[in-house]
Scaffold this motif. Sequence first.
Motif, short mmCIF file in Angstrom:
data_model
loop_
_atom_site.label_atom_id
_atom_site.label_comp_id
_atom_site.label_asym_id
_atom_site.label_seq_id
_atom_site.Cartn_x
_atom_site.Cartn_y
_atom_site.Cartn_z
N TYR A 32 1.69 -1.92 9.86
CA TYR A 32 0.51 -1.10 9.61
C TYR A 32 -0.07 -1.42 8.25
O TYR A 32 -0.32 -2.60 7.96
CB TYR A 32 0.86 0.38 9.81
CG TYR A 32 1.20 0.65 11.26
CD1 TYR A 32 2.52 0.57 11.71
CD2 TYR A 32 0.21 0.94 12.19
CE1 TYR A 32 2.82 0.76 13.05
CE2 TYR A 32 0.51 1.14 13.52
CZ TYR A 32 1.82 1.05 13.95
OH TYR A 32 2.11 1.24 15.27
N THR A 33 -0.30 -0.44 7.42
CA THR A 33 -0.90 -0.73 6.13
C THR A 33 0.02 -1.60 5.27
O THR A 33 1.21 -1.34 5.18
CB THR A 33 -1.23 0.56 5.38
OG1 THR A 33 -2.18 1.30 6.15
CG2 THR A 33 -1.80 0.28 4.00
N VAL A 34 -0.56 -2.63 4.68
CA VAL A 34 0.20 -3.55 3.84
C VAL A 34 -0.45 -3.62 2.47
O VAL A 34 -1.67 -3.68 2.35
CB VAL A 34 0.23 -4.96 4.45
CG1 VAL A 34 1.02 -5.91 3.54
CG2 VAL A 34 0.83 -4.93 5.84
N GLY A 35 0.38 -3.61 1.46
CA GLY A 35 -0.11 -3.75 0.10
C GLY A 35 0.56 -4.90 -0.60
O GLY A 35 1.74 -5.16 -0.39
N TRP A 36 -0.22 -5.61 -1.41
CA TRP A 36 0.33 -6.61 -2.32
C TRP A 36 0.37 -5.96 -3.71
O TRP A 36 -0.64 -5.50 -4.21
CB TRP A 36 -0.52 -7.86 -2.37
CG TRP A 36 -0.30 -8.80 -1.24
CD1 TRP A 36 -1.06 -8.96 -0.12
CD2 TRP A 36 0.78 -9.73 -1.10
NE1 TRP A 36 -0.53 -9.92 0.69
CE2 TRP A 36 0.61 -10.42 0.11
CE3 TRP A 36 1.89 -10.06 -1.90
CZ2 TRP A 36 1.47 -11.40 0.56
CZ3 TRP A 36 2.76 -11.04 -1.46
CH2 TRP A 36 2.55 -11.71 -0.24
#
Length: 121
Positions: A32-36
């Motif tokens: 689902y939501t992915v952050g770097w």
Amino acid sequence: QVQLVESGGGLVQPGGSLRLSCAASASIFSIYTVGWYRQAPGKQRELVASITRGGSTNYVDSVKGRFTISRDNAKNAVYLQMYSLQLEDTAVYYCNADVQRGAAMPRQNYWGQGTQVTVSS
């Protein structure tokens, strides 16, 4: 056990480009939501860019216009294309994602092990 695996880091000169990848190490149902995120020596970890499953993106002001986050839902992979890299972009970059391992399983949050990006002349 699911792991997020980052790749693509390295040493680049100022003005150069790199493309980071983040993928799950095992078969999963969905990401689902992915952050770097990135963490430079002596600094707090900061969110650089994020992308929802539907493709909505957000960026920290310092990378707007230089970094692009994208994803391939079929491959359960997320990318961070970095252009015009600057000395201050030097950091360890981490992938963070909400992952659903199976259709009937709850979402869980995972971190990758990080990949080093060094911008130096």
